[in-house]
Design an enzyme around this catalytic site. Structure first.
Site, PDB file in Angstrom:
ATOM      1  N   LYS A  58       0.887  -1.129  -0.064  1.00  0.00           N
ATOM      2  CA  LYS A  58      -0.003   0.074  -0.094  1.00  0.00           C
ATOM      3  C   LYS A  58       0.740   1.170  -0.028  1.00  0.00           C
ATOM      4  N   GLY A 122       9.275 -21.548  16.136  1.00  0.00           N
ATOM      5  CA  GLY A 122       8.586 -22.431  16.967  1.00  0.00           C
ATOM      6  C   GLY A 122       8.276 -23.646  16.594  1.00  0.00           C
ATOM      7  N   ALA A 191      -3.145 -13.217 -12.425  1.00  0.00           N
ATOM      8  CA  ALA A 191      -3.630 -12.042 -12.269  1.00  0.00           C
ATOM      9  C   ALA A 191      -4.733 -11.753 -11.034  1.00  0.00           C
ATOM     10  N   GLY A 192      -4.155 -12.488 -10.140  1.00  0.00           N
ATOM     11  CA  GLY A 192      -4.805 -12.376  -8.644  1.00  0.00           C
ATOM     12  C   GLY A 192      -4.483 -10.874  -7.968  1.00  0.00           C
ATOM     13  N   VAL A 193      -4.755 -11.024  -6.874  1.00  0.00           N
ATOM     14  CA  VAL A 193      -4.498  -9.586  -6.201  1.00  0.00           C
ATOM     15  C   VAL A 193      -3.358  -9.166  -6.138  1.00  0.00           C
ATOM     16  N   GLY A 280      -0.677 -17.399  -6.153  1.00  0.00           N
ATOM     17  CA  GLY A 280      -1.321 -17.730  -4.868  1.00  0.00           C
ATOM     18  C   GLY A 280      -0.269 -18.300  -3.673  1.00  0.00           C
ATOM     19  N   ASP A 321      -3.683 -17.276   7.780  1.00  0.00           N
ATOM     20  CA  ASP A 321      -3.533 -17.978   6.377  1.00  0.00           C
ATOM     21  C   ASP A 321      -3.094 -19.310   6.484  1.00  0.00           C
ATOM     22  N   ALA A 329      -5.513 -10.330   5.937  1.00  0.00           N
ATOM     23  CA  ALA A 329      -4.855  -9.983   7.227  1.00  0.00           C
ATOM     24  C   ALA A 329      -6.154  -9.678   8.347  1.00  0.00           C
ATOM     25  N   HIS A 453     -22.782  15.680   2.100  1.00  0.00           N
ATOM     26  CA  HIS A 453     -22.732  16.033   0.806  1.00  0.00           C
ATOM     27  C   HIS A 453     -21.522  17.312   0.649  1.00  0.00           C
TER      28      HIS A 453
HETATM   29  P1  FAD Z   1       1.778 -14.008   8.242  1.00  0.00           P
HETATM   30  O1  FAD Z   1       1.420 -12.724   8.265  1.00  0.00           O
HETATM   31  O2  FAD Z   1       2.183 -14.722   7.050  1.00  0.00           O
HETATM   32  O3  FAD Z   1       2.764 -14.249   9.534  1.00  0.00           O
HETATM   33  C1  FAD Z   1       3.113 -15.688   9.933  1.00  0.00           C
HETATM   34  C2  FAD Z   1       4.531 -15.145  10.826  1.00  0.00           C
HETATM   35  O4  FAD Z   1       4.636 -16.353  11.426  1.00  0.00           O
HETATM   36  C3  FAD Z   1       5.519 -14.890  10.008  1.00  0.00           C
HETATM   37  O5  FAD Z   1       6.398 -13.780  10.629  1.00  0.00           O
HETATM   38  C4  FAD Z   1       6.321 -16.133   9.858  1.00  0.00           C
HETATM   39  O6  FAD Z   1       7.687 -15.813   9.445  1.00  0.00           O
HETATM   40  C5  FAD Z   1       6.246 -16.718  11.139  1.00  0.00           C
HETATM   41  N1  FAD Z   1       6.557 -18.110  11.189  1.00  0.00           N
HETATM   42  C6  FAD Z   1       5.988 -19.080  10.409  1.00  0.00           C
HETATM   43  N2  FAD Z   1       6.322 -20.153  10.852  1.00  0.00           N
HETATM   44  C7  FAD Z   1       6.910 -19.990  12.085  1.00  0.00           C
HETATM   45  C8  FAD Z   1       7.366 -20.947  13.096  1.00  0.00           C
HETATM   46  N3  FAD Z   1       7.567 -22.175  12.874  1.00  0.00           N
HETATM   47  N4  FAD Z   1       7.999 -20.386  14.251  1.00  0.00           N
HETATM   48  C9  FAD Z   1       7.894 -18.894  14.509  1.00  0.00           C
HETATM   49  N5  FAD Z   1       7.392 -18.149  13.488  1.00  0.00           N
HETATM   50  C10 FAD Z   1       6.986 -18.646  12.448  1.00  0.00           C
HETATM   51  N6  FAD Z   1      -4.119  -8.866   3.122  1.00  0.00           N
HETATM   52  C11 FAD Z   1      -5.144  -7.856   3.305  1.00  0.00           C
HETATM   53  O7  FAD Z   1      -6.208  -8.146   4.254  1.00  0.00           O
HETATM   54  N7  FAD Z   1      -5.077  -6.835   2.889  1.00  0.00           N
HETATM   55  C12 FAD Z   1      -4.173  -6.420   1.899  1.00  0.00           C
HETATM   56  O8  FAD Z   1      -4.152  -5.285   1.484  1.00  0.00           O
HETATM   57  C13 FAD Z   1      -3.071  -7.292   1.823  1.00  0.00           C
HETATM   58  N8  FAD Z   1      -2.138  -7.144   0.872  1.00  0.00           N
HETATM   59  C14 FAD Z   1      -1.231  -8.080   0.731  1.00  0.00           C
HETATM   60  C15 FAD Z   1      -0.115  -7.788  -0.092  1.00  0.00           C
HETATM   61  C16 FAD Z   1       0.850  -8.892  -0.588  1.00  0.00           C
HETATM   62  C17 FAD Z   1       1.946  -8.539  -1.417  1.00  0.00           C
HETATM   63  C18 FAD Z   1       0.820 -10.293   0.079  1.00  0.00           C
HETATM   64  C19 FAD Z   1       1.504 -11.169  -0.261  1.00  0.00           C
HETATM   65  C20 FAD Z   1      -0.529 -10.297   0.890  1.00  0.00           C
HETATM   66  C21 FAD Z   1      -1.286  -9.265   1.328  1.00  0.00           C
HETATM   67  N9  FAD Z   1      -2.375  -9.732   1.874  1.00  0.00           N
HETATM   68  C22 FAD Z   1      -3.218  -8.710   2.359  1.00  0.00           C
HETATM   69  C23 FAD Z   1      -2.349 -11.060   2.731  1.00  0.00           C
HETATM   70  C24 FAD Z   1      -1.845 -10.841   4.115  1.00  0.00           C
HETATM   71  O9  FAD Z   1      -0.728 -10.617   4.021  1.00  0.00           O
HETATM   72  C25 FAD Z   1      -2.071 -12.189   4.799  1.00  0.00           C
HETATM   73  O10 FAD Z   1      -3.570 -12.600   4.773  1.00  0.00           O
HETATM   74  C26 FAD Z   1      -1.931 -12.191   6.288  1.00  0.00           C
HETATM   75  O11 FAD Z   1      -0.443 -11.794   6.486  1.00  0.00           O
HETATM   76  C27 FAD Z   1      -1.854 -13.535   6.965  1.00  0.00           C
HETATM   77  O12 FAD Z   1      -1.539 -13.216   8.540  1.00  0.00           O
HETATM   78  P2  FAD Z   1      -1.253 -14.277   9.273  1.00  0.00           P
HETATM   79  O13 FAD Z   1      -0.871 -13.820  10.808  1.00  0.00           O
HETATM   80  O14 FAD Z   1      -2.237 -15.591   9.221  1.00  0.00           O
HETATM   81  O15 FAD Z   1       0.541 -14.818   8.816  1.00  0.00           O
HETATM   82  P1  NAI Z   2      -4.559 -15.204  -5.818  1.00  0.00           P
HETATM   83  O1  NAI Z   2      -4.975 -16.519  -5.470  1.00  0.00           O
HETATM   84  O2  NAI Z   2      -5.162 -14.106  -5.517  1.00  0.00           O
HETATM   85  O3  NAI Z   2      -4.246 -15.103  -7.315  1.00  0.00           O
HETATM   86  C1  NAI Z   2      -3.393 -16.021  -8.190  1.00  0.00           C
HETATM   87  C2  NAI Z   2      -3.835 -16.024  -9.602  1.00  0.00           C
HETATM   88  O4  NAI Z   2      -2.809 -16.673 -10.213  1.00  0.00           O
HETATM   89  C3  NAI Z   2      -5.136 -16.777 -10.142  1.00  0.00           C
HETATM   90  O5  NAI Z   2      -5.900 -15.734 -10.579  1.00  0.00           O
HETATM   91  C4  NAI Z   2      -4.791 -18.027 -10.564  1.00  0.00           C
HETATM   92  O6  NAI Z   2      -5.786 -18.433 -11.591  1.00  0.00           O
HETATM   93  C5  NAI Z   2      -3.599 -17.597 -11.272  1.00  0.00           C
HETATM   94  N1  NAI Z   2      -2.565 -18.814 -11.580  1.00  0.00           N
HETATM   95  C6  NAI Z   2      -2.514 -19.780 -10.701  1.00  0.00           C
HETATM   96  N2  NAI Z   2      -1.658 -20.790 -11.497  1.00  0.00           N
HETATM   97  C7  NAI Z   2      -1.320 -19.907 -12.501  1.00  0.00           C
HETATM   98  C8  NAI Z   2      -0.457 -20.280 -13.629  1.00  0.00           C
HETATM   99  N3  NAI Z   2       0.227 -21.603 -13.678  1.00  0.00           N
HETATM  100  N4  NAI Z   2      -0.485 -19.436 -14.686  1.00  0.00           N
HETATM  101  C9  NAI Z   2      -1.057 -18.466 -14.579  1.00  0.00           C
HETATM  102  N5  NAI Z   2      -1.781 -18.035 -13.713  1.00  0.00           N
HETATM  103  C10 NAI Z   2      -1.991 -18.911 -12.594  1.00  0.00           C
HETATM  104  O7  NAI Z   2      -3.138 -15.207  -5.453  1.00  0.00           O
HETATM  105  P2  NAI Z   2      -1.961 -14.131  -5.058  1.00  0.00           P
HETATM  106  O8  NAI Z   2      -2.122 -12.876  -5.889  1.00  0.00           O
HETATM  107  O9  NAI Z   2      -0.482 -14.706  -5.181  1.00  0.00           O
HETATM  108  O10 NAI Z   2      -2.291 -13.631  -3.629  1.00  0.00           O
HETATM  109  C11 NAI Z   2      -2.100 -14.508  -2.656  1.00  0.00           C
HETATM  110  C12 NAI Z   2      -3.330 -14.123  -1.780  1.00  0.00           C
HETATM  111  O11 NAI Z   2      -2.775 -13.028  -0.834  1.00  0.00           O
HETATM  112  C13 NAI Z   2      -4.593 -13.685  -2.286  1.00  0.00           C
HETATM  113  O12 NAI Z   2      -5.340 -14.701  -2.379  1.00  0.00           O
HETATM  114  C14 NAI Z   2      -5.028 -12.738  -1.087  1.00  0.00           C
HETATM  115  O13 NAI Z   2      -5.692 -13.443  -0.075  1.00  0.00           O
HETATM  116  C15 NAI Z   2      -3.915 -11.982  -0.571  1.00  0.00           C
HETATM  117  N6  NAI Z   2      -3.711 -10.604  -0.805  1.00  0.00           N
HETATM  118  C16 NAI Z   2      -4.624  -9.948  -0.439  1.00  0.00           C
HETATM  119  C17 NAI Z   2      -4.638  -8.512  -0.980  1.00  0.00           C
HETATM  120  C18 NAI Z   2      -5.678  -7.617  -0.738  1.00  0.00           C
HETATM  121  O14 NAI Z   2      -6.334  -8.063   0.438  1.00  0.00           O
HETATM  122  N7  NAI Z   2      -5.618  -6.422  -1.128  1.00  0.00           N
HETATM  123  C19 NAI Z   2      -3.544  -8.092  -1.871  1.00  0.00           C
HETATM  124  C20 NAI Z   2      -2.577  -9.168  -2.110  1.00  0.00           C
HETATM  125  C21 NAI Z   2      -2.786 -10.476  -1.648  1.00  0.00           C
END
Ligand code: FAD
Ligand code: NAI
Length: 474
Positions: A58, A122, A191-193, A280, A321, A329, A453
């Site tokens: 962001k 852990g 073309a996911g998020v 994904g 996750d 998140a 408004h």
């Molecule tokens: P995580 O945030 O993955 O945290 C898990 C933590 O546990 C990590 O620090 C990891 O290193 C640690 N860990 C793992 N195994 C162990 C272990 N055995 N011992 C100790 N520590 C360990 N979601 C949104 O809602 N809004 C968004 O705008 C958004 N943007 C995103 C953008 C990107 C580029 C990506 C990749 C994801 C985005 N997400 C977004 C998804 C969001 O980041 C995740 O859904 C969220 O972080 C999940 O939270 P979590 O606490 O389950 O896991």
């Molecule tokens: P995603 O699941 O959103 O999208 C993955 C895309 O890749 C899908 O459209 C899928 O059809 C495509 N795909 C899969 N295999 C493929 C292949 N072999 N060739 C071409 N296309 C293929 O996963 P992404 O974008 O990696 O994000 C992971 C997760 O992180 C999301 O599901 C979302 O939950 C979270 N996230 C959330 C955000 C938000 O809330 N704004 C921002 C970024 C991530």
């Protein structure tokens, strides 16, 4: 003797750190183990979300949007800029600063709530009537004991078979947030998020972006009308999105060549300076010692849990996750709070029907509840009301009139079943819809509420009026 806690949380992302805070607030002696490190090896609480996900993406979306406005929109507002330039190093440094502020914020909150923090990996050691032991492997090794364990270990990016991340040319989300020079030709698989958000960042900064998506349609989870509007907007911005492709080979040398068949079955090849793979994510269960302690995983490799995040092991919970459901998140946080409440003997509750989705592209896309397609498939009678931002005064003043608000309400009761927004500040506007749905509101309820408004939120009210075919400004 090992240190003993009421609750040990493994994972310090939004699921884990929020669960730890709530548990501590409820009077439980709480520890949190997290293994995330900065490049120089320091602990960095906040998980994927804070370090390489929600927050840095962001930050870059905001910076790149400012740049894009300066290049394309300032002149229309009567603002002349001479010598406009891009300082990518400063943009990336600012992003890192925002991340560090969030890391530090969690350290402060842990101290305030007397949560003991351990930096390391852990793993579950054993279980019994008295509780669990958890090994922390970091700089040194230590065994902790607890009555309850919450596993919140999150997820990691999935690699494309035959094209492992080399972190130089083939990048995951972390690499995609830290490209030191704007690539001339950027390829994105998926073309996911992530693909759409980070593809937008680099497009705005000047890269030629090509996104290759396996599915036939873009944004399959969104309402079709919204997805079509989004496709048009992305094409206008110059994002080249090819759907229905099948990637056959990826070769990385000085550049990356991707061979694929297109939706018509024709063989294609494209060469990029960098390739982001965003197809994904997979649950982080490695190193937890799951098999040895008998922690059950589901078919997708996530930890199996019931509706209340209980695993098959007594007093071991899992959230975020690493379990079923959307990888978001706020979903992880809600589960974390609910589990802490349950451990404290209270009632924990997460309403999975009203978890909002937001995609932070321009225009932003946000929704909650059912799509038109889902309602049709389920045979639910509904009425739809839409209102375009083109007819909203605040959107015109902003100069951002793409998109609409769409409300779907039950045909007989008028209860709101889904709200879909594409347009300016959709991420903020969706909150009203979530509140309305949580309180089982009807479309008429929103239509009867006074909205300020001029504000974008008037488009929500107008869409609610449109359900009853009585929008005022259209
Ligand atoms: P995580 O945030 O993955 O945290 C898990 C933590 O546990 C990590 O620090 C990891 O290193 C640690 N860990 C793992 N195994 C162990 C272990 N055995 N011992 C100790 N520590 C360990 N979601 C949104 O809602 N809004 C968004 O705008 C958004 N943007 C995103 C953008 C990107 C580029 C990506 C990749 C994801 C985005 N997400 C977004 C998804 C969001 O980041 C995740 O859904 C969220 O972080 C999940 O939270 P979590 O606490 O389950 O896991
Ligand atoms: P995603 O699941 O959103 O999208 C993955 C895309 O890749 C899908 O459209 C899928 O059809 C495509 N795909 C899969 N295999 C493929 C292949 N072999 N060739 C071409 N296309 C293929 O996963 P992404 O974008 O990696 O994000 C992971 C997760 O992180 C999301 O599901 C979302 O939950 C979270 N996230 C959330 C955000 C938000 O809330 N704004 C921002 C970024 C991530």
């Amino acid at each position: 003797m090992s240190k003993s806690f009421d609750v040990i949380v493994i994972g310090g992302g939004p699921g884990g750190y929020i669960a730890a805070i709530r548990a501590a607030q409820l009077g439980l002696k709480t520890a949190c183990i997290d293994d995330w490190s900065t490049l120089d090896g320091k602990p960095a609480l906040g998980g994927t979300c804070t370090n390489v996900g929600c927050i840095p993406s962001k930050a870059l979306l905001q910076s790149s949007e400012h740049y894009d406005h300066a290049v394309h929109s300032f002149a229309e507002h009567g603002i002349r800029v001479k010598g406009l330039g891009l300082d990518l190093a400063q943009m990336l440094a600012r992003k890192e600063k925002v991340v560090a502020q969030n890391n530090d914020g969690i350290v402060f909150l842990f101290r305030k709530n007397k949560i003991e923090s351990f930096h390391g990996r852990g793993s579950l050691v054993k279980g019994g009537a008295a509780g669990w032991e958890v090994r922390v492997s970091g700089k040194s090794e230590e065994i902790l004991a607890a009555k309850h364990v919450i596993v919140a270990t999150g997820s990691s990016p999935r690699a494309l078979p035959g094209a492992d991340f080399d972190h130089k040319l083939i990048l995951d989300n972390a690499g995609a947030l830290a490209i030191p020079e704007v690539p001339k030709r950027l390829g994105v698989i998926g073309a996911g998020v992530v693909g759409l958000e980070l593809g937008s960042v680099w497009r705005r900064l000047g890269a030629d972006v090509t996104i290759l998506e396996a599915l036939p349609d873009l944004l399959g989870a969104a309402d079709e009308q919204i997805a079509k509007e989004a496709s048009r907007a992305f094409a206008k911005q110059g994002l080249a999105i090819h759907t229905g492709v099948n990637i056959t080979k990826v070769t990385a040398r000085k550049s990356v060549t991707v061979e694929y068949t297109d939706s018509a079955g024709a063989v294609q090849s494209a060469t990029f300076d960098k390739l982001i793979v965003a197809i994904g994510r997979v649950a982080n269960t490695r190193g937890l010692n799951a098999e040895a302690v008998g922690l059950k995983l589901d078919a997708r490799g996530c930890i199996e849990v019931d509706d209340e995040c209980r695993t098959n092991l007594p007093n071991v919970w899992a959230i975020g996750d690493v379990v079923r459901g959307p990888m978001l998140a706020h979903k992880a946080e809600e589960e974390g709070v609910a589990v802490a409440e349950r451990i404290a003997g209270r009632h924990g509750h997460v309403d999975f029907n009203t978890v909002p989705w937001v995609i932070y592209t321009a225009p932003e896309i946000a929704w909650v509840g059912k799509t038109e397609q889902q309602l049709k498939a389920a045979g639910v009678g509904f009425r739809a009301g839409t209102f375009p931002f083109m007819a909203n005064g605040r959107a015109r003043a902003l100069g951002d009139t793409t998109g609409m608000v769409k409300i779907l309400a039950d045909a007989s009761t008028d209860r709101i079943l889904g709200v879909h927004i594409i347009g300016p500040m959709a991420s903020e506007l969706i909150a009203e819809a979530v509140v309305a749905m949580e309180f089982s509101a009807s479309a008429e309820d929103i239509a009867l509420i006074c909205h300020a408004h001029p504000s974008l939120s008037e488009a929500v009210k107008e869409a609610a009026l449109a359900v009853d075919k009585r929008a005022l400004n259209l």
